[in-house]
Design a protein around this motif. Structure first.
Motif, PDB file in Angstrom:
ATOM      1  N   LEU A  79       8.191   7.195   4.011  1.00 31.94           N
ATOM      2  CA  LEU A  79       8.820   7.565   2.558  1.00 31.94           C
ATOM      3  C   LEU A  79       8.631   9.057   2.657  1.00 31.94           C
ATOM      4  CD1 LEU A  79       9.342   6.683  -0.547  1.00 31.94           C
ATOM      5  CD2 LEU A  79       7.285   7.117  -1.013  1.00 31.94           C
ATOM      6  N   SER A  80      10.024   9.465   2.804  1.00 32.24           N
ATOM      7  CA  SER A  80      10.350  10.852   2.793  1.00 32.24           C
ATOM      8  C   SER A  80       9.939  11.514   1.623  1.00 32.24           C
ATOM      9  CB  SER A  80      11.592  11.234   3.321  1.00 32.24           C
ATOM     10  OG  SER A  80      11.997  12.606   3.461  1.00 32.24           O
ATOM     11  N   LEU A  81       9.332  12.690   1.435  1.00 33.01           N
ATOM     12  CA  LEU A  81       9.245  13.495   0.214  1.00 33.01           C
ATOM     13  C   LEU A  81      10.052  14.597   0.108  1.00 33.01           C
ATOM     14  CD1 LEU A  81       5.503  12.891  -0.430  1.00 33.01           C
ATOM     15  CD2 LEU A  81       7.401  11.505  -1.109  1.00 33.01           C
ATOM     16  N   THR A  82      10.908  14.838   0.936  1.00 27.88           N
ATOM     17  CA  THR A  82      12.058  16.060   1.119  1.00 27.88           C
ATOM     18  C   THR A  82      12.918  15.638  -0.105  1.00 27.88           C
ATOM     19  OG1 THR A  82      11.820  16.162   3.416  1.00 27.88           O
ATOM     20  CG2 THR A  82      13.660  16.957   2.460  1.00 27.88           C
ATOM     21  N   GLY A  83      13.096  16.555  -0.964  1.00 32.44           N
ATOM     22  CA  GLY A  83      13.764  16.476  -2.025  1.00 32.44           C
ATOM     23  C   GLY A  83      13.591  15.750  -3.150  1.00 32.44           C
ATOM     24  N   PHE A  84      12.373  15.325  -3.201  1.00 31.91           N
ATOM     25  CA  PHE A  84      11.730  14.488  -4.246  1.00 31.91           C
ATOM     26  C   PHE A  84      11.627  15.226  -5.570  1.00 31.91           C
ATOM     27  CE2 PHE A  84       8.394  13.023  -6.881  1.00 31.91           C
ATOM     28  CZ  PHE A  84       8.689  11.781  -7.203  1.00 31.91           C
ATOM     29  N   THR A  85      11.142  16.540  -5.553  1.00 33.80           N
ATOM     30  CA  THR A  85      10.880  17.289  -6.730  1.00 33.80           C
ATOM     31  C   THR A  85      12.337  17.342  -7.251  1.00 33.80           C
ATOM     32  OG1 THR A  85       8.972  18.318  -5.992  1.00 33.80           O
ATOM     33  CG2 THR A  85      10.254  19.544  -7.814  1.00 33.80           C
ATOM     34  N   ALA A  97       0.780  -1.194   0.061  1.00 30.62           N
ATOM     35  CA  ALA A  97      -0.110   0.037  -0.024  1.00 30.62           C
ATOM     36  C   ALA A  97       0.904   1.213   0.032  1.00 30.62           C
ATOM     37  CB  ALA A  97      -1.126   0.151   1.466  1.00 30.62           C
ATOM     38  N   LEU A  98       0.417   2.128  -0.740  1.00 28.85           N
ATOM     39  CA  LEU A  98       1.302   3.538  -0.987  1.00 28.85           C
ATOM     40  C   LEU A  98       0.316   4.633  -0.344  1.00 28.85           C
ATOM     41  CD1 LEU A  98       3.726   5.360  -1.583  1.00 28.85           C
ATOM     42  CD2 LEU A  98       2.960   5.095  -4.015  1.00 28.85           C
ATOM     43  N   PHE A  99       0.543   5.576   0.360  1.00 25.17           N
ATOM     44  CA  PHE A  99      -0.333   6.882   0.697  1.00 25.17           C
ATOM     45  C   PHE A  99       0.518   7.883   0.620  1.00 25.17           C
ATOM     46  CE2 PHE A  99      -2.120   3.018   2.928  1.00 25.17           C
ATOM     47  CZ  PHE A  99      -3.511   3.326   2.873  1.00 25.17           C
ATOM     48  N   VAL A 100      -0.163   9.172   0.251  1.00 24.12           N
ATOM     49  CA  VAL A 100       0.767  10.415   0.336  1.00 24.12           C
ATOM     50  C   VAL A 100      -0.085  11.166   1.330  1.00 24.12           C
ATOM     51  CG1 VAL A 100       1.386  12.323  -1.043  1.00 24.12           C
ATOM     52  CG2 VAL A 100       1.571  10.210  -1.924  1.00 24.12           C
ATOM     53  N   ASP A 101       0.521  11.839   2.363  1.00 22.59           N
ATOM     54  CA  ASP A 101      -0.343  12.622   3.424  1.00 22.59           C
ATOM     55  C   ASP A 101      -1.356  11.953   3.992  1.00 22.59           C
ATOM     56  OD1 ASP A 101       1.838  14.502   2.938  1.00 22.59           O
ATOM     57  OD2 ASP A 101       0.669  15.673   1.754  1.00 22.59           O
ATOM     58  N   GLY A 102      -1.258  10.474   4.043  1.00 21.04           N
ATOM     59  CA  GLY A 102      -2.311   9.690   4.707  1.00 21.04           C
ATOM     60  C   GLY A 102      -3.626   9.470   3.890  1.00 21.04           C
ATOM     61  N   GLU A 103      -3.568  10.087   2.532  1.00 21.50           N
ATOM     62  CA  GLU A 103      -4.580   9.870   1.606  1.00 21.50           C
ATOM     63  C   GLU A 103      -4.355   9.295   0.585  1.00 21.50           C
ATOM     64  OE1 GLU A 103      -6.959  13.886   3.270  1.00 21.50           O
ATOM     65  OE2 GLU A 103      -6.031  14.213   1.328  1.00 21.50           O
ATOM     66  N   ASN A 104      -5.149   9.081  -0.503  1.00 19.51           N
ATOM     67  CA  ASN A 104      -4.973   8.891  -1.838  1.00 19.51           C
ATOM     68  C   ASN A 104      -4.049   7.481  -1.873  1.00 19.51           C
ATOM     69  OD1 ASN A 104      -5.700  11.520  -3.315  1.00 19.51           O
ATOM     70  ND2 ASN A 104      -4.003  12.201  -2.083  1.00 19.51           N
ATOM     71  N   GLY A 105      -4.388   6.689  -1.091  1.00 17.74           N
ATOM     72  CA  GLY A 105      -4.087   5.328  -1.081  1.00 17.74           C
ATOM     73  C   GLY A 105      -4.295   4.599  -2.339  1.00 17.74           C
ATOM     74  N   ARG A 106      -3.226   3.816  -2.765  1.00 20.33           N
ATOM     75  CA  ARG A 106      -3.247   2.448  -3.771  1.00 20.33           C
ATOM     76  C   ARG A 106      -2.651   1.484  -3.336  1.00 20.33           C
ATOM     77  NH1 ARG A 106      -5.382   4.849  -8.335  1.00 20.33           N
ATOM     78  NH2 ARG A 106      -5.109   3.403  -9.701  1.00 20.33           N
ATOM     79  N   ALA A 137       2.504  14.020  -9.241  1.00 14.85           N
ATOM     80  CA  ALA A 137       2.208  15.428  -8.759  1.00 14.85           C
ATOM     81  C   ALA A 137       2.175  15.472  -7.541  1.00 14.85           C
ATOM     82  CB  ALA A 137       1.146  16.017  -9.513  1.00 14.85           C
ATOM     83  N   LEU A 138       1.275  14.490  -6.668  1.00 16.97           N
ATOM     84  CA  LEU A 138       0.955  14.170  -5.320  1.00 16.97           C
ATOM     85  C   LEU A 138       2.358  14.089  -4.658  1.00 16.97           C
ATOM     86  CD1 LEU A 138      -2.097  11.818  -5.370  1.00 16.97           C
ATOM     87  CD2 LEU A 138      -2.092  13.945  -4.779  1.00 16.97           C
ATOM     88  N   LEU A 139       3.163  13.335  -5.128  1.00 23.16           N
ATOM     89  CA  LEU A 139       4.728  13.203  -4.382  1.00 23.16           C
ATOM     90  C   LEU A 139       5.355  14.337  -4.414  1.00 23.16           C
ATOM     91  CD1 LEU A 139       5.524   9.572  -6.025  1.00 23.16           C
ATOM     92  CD2 LEU A 139       4.756  10.066  -3.789  1.00 23.16           C
TER      93      LEU A 139
END
Length: 215
Positions: free
Chosen positions: A175-181, A116-125, A149-151
């Motif tokens: 899953l840290s998103l710091t530096g992802f962009t 399972a993968l979530f971004v900010d606790g939402e948009n799970g897949r 875009a969510l990431l």
């Protein structure tokens, strides 16, 4: 009577004495070889090209004449800070799939529970596992442009897996998103350049980053 240890000591001393006496004459023997350097084979080894926040732009040293493939890489840790899994993401750029992410989890992962993968606790897949080998089990997830875009705008991601025999205790991995962009922009640049046969240059010395099988 000599003991076994005394005999070994005597034989060793006699051998060293004989060699020391023979050394001067041996050194004059033109038939002696001083050896030739052995080059370390670094093909297939990973190296970090750049670091962006909690992400690494990691490349694999390819054989001569081939482009080093690169991806965006991060080790995933549980709530106790233990390194459990990893993810490698690269740009695809097709109409349906913007990026591909390969997740590697321990062999003791319950495959039927999927990942399972979530971004900010939402948009799970949820994503199915494709296969396992001696290193671990793998999920190959296709990410749409909306997923990417969510990431980019998200604060933190969450990866969930279920251990075998502990179905009531799912493991949550940050899953840290710091530096992802910035990291994804660099990987996109490298992946697009690779299509034209262009790529980064591996450093002169590459550390052996071969990892032990996941536990």
């Amino acid at each position: 009577m000599f003991s076994i240890s005394h005999k070994i000591t005597s034989l060793t001393s006699a051998t060293l004495l004989a060699l020391s006496v023979a050394m001067p004459s041996m050194a004059q023997d033109a038939g002696l070889s001083t050896g030739t350097p052995i080059e370390t084979n670094t093909v297939g080894r990973a190296y970090t090209l750049e670091t962006h926040g909690d992400w690494e732009v990691r490349c694999i040293n390819a054989p001569e004449g081939q482009v080093d493939p690169c991806s965006l890489y991060q080790l995933l840790k549980d709530e106790d800070g233990t390194e459990v899994a990893e993810v490698a993401l690269f740009h695809v750029g097709s109409d349906e799939v913007e990026a591909a992410a390969t997740f590697t989890t321990p062999l003791e992962t319950l495959l039927t529970a999927q990942l399972a993968l979530f971004v900010d606790g939402e948009n799970g897949r949820r994503y199915p596992f494709q296969f396992c080998n001696r290193v671990g089990c793998y999920v190959r997830a296709g990410l749409t442009s909306d997923d990417v875009a969510l990431l980019k705008k998200g604060a933190e991601g969450l990866v969930g897996i279920v251990p075998v025999g502990r179905t009531e205790e799912p493991v949550r991995l940050k899953l840290s998103l710091t530096g992802f962009t910035a990291g994804y922009a660099k990987v996109t640049e490298l992946n697009e350049a690779a299509k034209n046969g262009e790529g980064p240059s591996a450093p002169d010395e590459i550390e052996n980053t071969e990892e032990a099988p996941a536990e």
